[in-house]
Write an enzyme that holds these catalytic residues in place. Structure first.
Site, PDB file in Angstrom:
ATOM      1  N   ASP A 132       4.451  -6.340 -11.136  1.00  0.00           N
ATOM      2  CA  ASP A 132       4.568  -6.769  -8.977  1.00  0.00           C
ATOM      3  C   ASP A 132       3.747  -8.553  -8.692  1.00  0.00           C
ATOM      4  O   ASP A 132       3.256  -8.695  -8.484  1.00  0.00           O
ATOM      5  CB  ASP A 132       3.744  -6.017  -8.465  1.00  0.00           C
ATOM      6  CG  ASP A 132       4.506  -4.260  -7.829  1.00  0.00           C
ATOM      7  OD1 ASP A 132       5.206  -4.895  -9.195  1.00  0.00           O
ATOM      8  OD2 ASP A 132       4.135  -3.432  -7.394  1.00  0.00           O
ATOM      9  N   ASP A 145       7.983  -5.135  -7.204  1.00  0.00           N
ATOM     10  CA  ASP A 145       8.217  -3.942  -5.442  1.00  0.00           C
ATOM     11  C   ASP A 145       9.076  -4.504  -4.855  1.00  0.00           C
ATOM     12  O   ASP A 145       9.272  -6.173  -4.643  1.00  0.00           O
ATOM     13  CB  ASP A 145       6.808  -4.158  -5.009  1.00  0.00           C
ATOM     14  CG  ASP A 145       5.972  -3.363  -3.691  1.00  0.00           C
ATOM     15  OD1 ASP A 145       6.615  -2.018  -4.862  1.00  0.00           O
ATOM     16  OD2 ASP A 145       5.661  -3.513  -3.211  1.00  0.00           O
ATOM     17  N   HIS A 189      11.207  -3.962  -1.403  1.00  0.00           N
ATOM     18  CA  HIS A 189      11.737  -2.813  -0.575  1.00  0.00           C
ATOM     19  C   HIS A 189      12.906  -3.350   0.677  1.00  0.00           C
ATOM     20  O   HIS A 189      12.445  -4.500   0.487  1.00  0.00           O
ATOM     21  CB  HIS A 189      10.121  -2.893   0.661  1.00  0.00           C
ATOM     22  CG  HIS A 189       9.191  -1.845  -0.262  1.00  0.00           C
ATOM     23  ND1 HIS A 189       9.328  -0.823  -1.187  1.00  0.00           N
ATOM     24  CD2 HIS A 189       7.519  -2.512  -0.989  1.00  0.00           C
ATOM     25  CE1 HIS A 189       7.593  -0.688  -1.514  1.00  0.00           C
ATOM     26  NE2 HIS A 189       7.004  -1.503  -1.481  1.00  0.00           N
ATOM     27  N   HIS A 211      10.909  -0.270   5.970  1.00  0.00           N
ATOM     28  CA  HIS A 211      10.062   0.092   4.656  1.00  0.00           C
ATOM     29  C   HIS A 211       9.352   1.094   5.124  1.00  0.00           C
ATOM     30  O   HIS A 211       8.222   0.988   6.718  1.00  0.00           O
ATOM     31  CB  HIS A 211      10.152  -0.148   3.091  1.00  0.00           C
ATOM     32  CG  HIS A 211      10.072   0.728   2.229  1.00  0.00           C
ATOM     33  ND1 HIS A 211       8.903   1.175   1.486  1.00  0.00           N
ATOM     34  CD2 HIS A 211      10.553   1.416   1.465  1.00  0.00           C
ATOM     35  CE1 HIS A 211       8.522   2.154   0.836  1.00  0.00           C
ATOM     36  NE2 HIS A 211       9.712   2.073   0.829  1.00  0.00           N
ATOM     37  N   HIS A 228       5.613  -7.006   3.771  1.00  0.00           N
ATOM     38  CA  HIS A 228       6.135  -7.518   2.129  1.00  0.00           C
ATOM     39  C   HIS A 228       7.174  -7.176   1.053  1.00  0.00           C
ATOM     40  O   HIS A 228       7.521  -5.950   1.388  1.00  0.00           O
ATOM     41  CB  HIS A 228       4.699  -6.604   1.224  1.00  0.00           C
ATOM     42  CG  HIS A 228       4.582  -5.514   0.930  1.00  0.00           C
ATOM     43  ND1 HIS A 228       4.348  -4.146   1.405  1.00  0.00           N
ATOM     44  CD2 HIS A 228       4.701  -4.525  -0.161  1.00  0.00           C
ATOM     45  CE1 HIS A 228       4.048  -3.638   1.570  1.00  0.00           C
ATOM     46  NE2 HIS A 228       4.941  -3.578  -0.215  1.00  0.00           N
ATOM     47  N   LYS A 253      11.030  -1.736  -8.465  1.00  0.00           N
ATOM     48  CA  LYS A 253      10.305  -0.210  -7.524  1.00  0.00           C
ATOM     49  C   LYS A 253      10.470   0.078  -5.857  1.00  0.00           C
ATOM     50  O   LYS A 253       9.905  -1.373  -5.855  1.00  0.00           O
ATOM     51  CB  LYS A 253       9.513   0.076  -8.518  1.00  0.00           C
ATOM     52  CG  LYS A 253       8.668  -0.390  -7.797  1.00  0.00           C
ATOM     53  CD  LYS A 253       7.072  -0.364  -9.155  1.00  0.00           C
ATOM     54  CE  LYS A 253       5.633  -1.462  -8.515  1.00  0.00           C
ATOM     55  NZ  LYS A 253       5.771  -1.284  -7.278  1.00  0.00           N
ATOM     56  N   CYS A 299      -1.063  -0.103  -7.614  1.00  0.00           N
ATOM     57  CA  CYS A 299       0.331  -0.645  -8.805  1.00  0.00           C
ATOM     58  C   CYS A 299       0.219  -0.353  -9.473  1.00  0.00           C
ATOM     59  O   CYS A 299       0.166   0.116 -11.015  1.00  0.00           O
ATOM     60  CB  CYS A 299       1.438  -1.783  -8.127  1.00  0.00           C
ATOM     61  SG  CYS A 299       2.292  -1.028  -6.787  1.00  0.00           S
TER      62      CYS A 299
HETATM   63  C1  VGL Z   1       0.942  -3.073  -4.112  1.00  0.00           C
HETATM   64  C2  VGL Z   1       0.905  -2.104  -2.374  1.00  0.00           C
HETATM   65  C3  VGL Z   1       1.655  -2.026  -1.564  1.00  0.00           C
HETATM   66  C4  VGL Z   1       1.183  -3.433  -5.423  1.00  0.00           C
HETATM   67  C5  VGL Z   1       2.442  -2.853  -3.006  1.00  0.00           C
HETATM   68  O1  VGL Z   1       2.106  -4.080  -6.485  1.00  0.00           O
HETATM   69  O2  VGL Z   1      -0.117  -3.052  -5.315  1.00  0.00           O
HETATM   70  N1  VGL Z   1       0.488  -1.984  -3.082  1.00  0.00           N
HETATM   71  N2  VGL Z   1       3.111  -1.876  -2.667  1.00  0.00           N
HETATM   72 ZN    ZN Z   2       4.867  -2.281  -1.550  1.00  0.00          ZN
END
Ligand code: VGL
Ligand code: ZN
Length: 206
Positions: free
Chosen positions: A13, A51, A53, A57, A86, A111, A156
């Site tokens: 990410d 990430d 979404h 979401h 995000h 994901k 993550c």
């Molecule tokens: C993440 C919060 C929400 C991450 C992703 O990549 O750690 N944290 N979505």
């Molecule tokens: Zn996320």
């Protein structure tokens, strides 16, 4: 540590929204990039995660009336922390950071696509049973030890490393190539969980 042909580096990410100026900026998030660019050439196999979404979401506070980021809600699969909007599919924030130049990467795994289930881990959605397909991919390609870098250490990256152990893999977190959100002590809590699960923590220098 000697890197082997069947090791894989999983870069989690490293997207605009998790870097300074992004919607869910991790402190010093972009500082992981030079560290990752230094270690990636040592690996024959690199996987990137993203990430990704849909708008609206279920992990977004804005999808729950009157709720704010960092509060928790109960979803069908259990507790879920709420976040600012995000990494919405197709937006600038969801793009991999432009300086993360890893054209050799084998795979970009997306994901968090389903509206009602978040996915911190690169292996399973937050219901802990729905696979993302990454485990099958690694197995089919004969890849074994999983090394982790990226964002965020306490979400993550950490959950991905815990799942790698749960799946019977050796897992190594390259700590200096990660940064944490560190909401309410979450970085220290994750460090403890990783240690208990047998995840190895190393500085990024391999
Ligand atoms: C993440 C919060 C929400 C991450 C992703 O990549 O750690 N944290 N979505
Ligand atoms: Zn996320």
């Amino acid at each position: 540590m000697q890197i082997r042909a069947d090791d894989v580096l999983i870069v989690v990410d490293v997207q605009n929204d998790f870097c300074p100026g992004g919607a869910l900026a991790v402190p010093e998030g972009d500082a992981v990039i030079p560290a990752i660019l230094e270690i990636a050439p040592k690996f024959e196999h690199v996987v990137l995660t993203q990430d990704w979404h849909p708008a609206g979401h279920g992990s977004f506070a804005s999808s729950h009336q009157g709720r704010h980021p960092l509060e928790t809600v109960t979803m069908a699969y259990g507790e879920q922390t709420l976040w600012p909007d995000h990494c919405v599919q197709g937006t600038w924030g969801a793009e991999l950071h432009a300086e993360l130049k890893l054209p050799q990467a084998d795979l970009i795994l997306r994901k968090g696509l389903r509206r009602d289930v978040d996915s911190y881990s690169a292996f399973f959605e937050n219901d802990r049973v729905t696979p993302t397909g990454l485990e099958e991919y690694l197995r089919e390609r004969g890849l074994r030890r999983a090394f982790f870098a990226g964002l965020a250490y306490d979400f993550c990256v950490g959950y991905s490393a815990l799942d790698a152990r749960r799946l019977g893999r050796e897992a190594v977190v390259l700590r200096e190539a990660c940064r944490a959100i560190d909401a309410r002590g979450s970085a220290a809590a994750m460090e403890r969980r990783l240690r208990e699960a047998g995840v190895v923590e190393m500085p990024s220098a391999l």
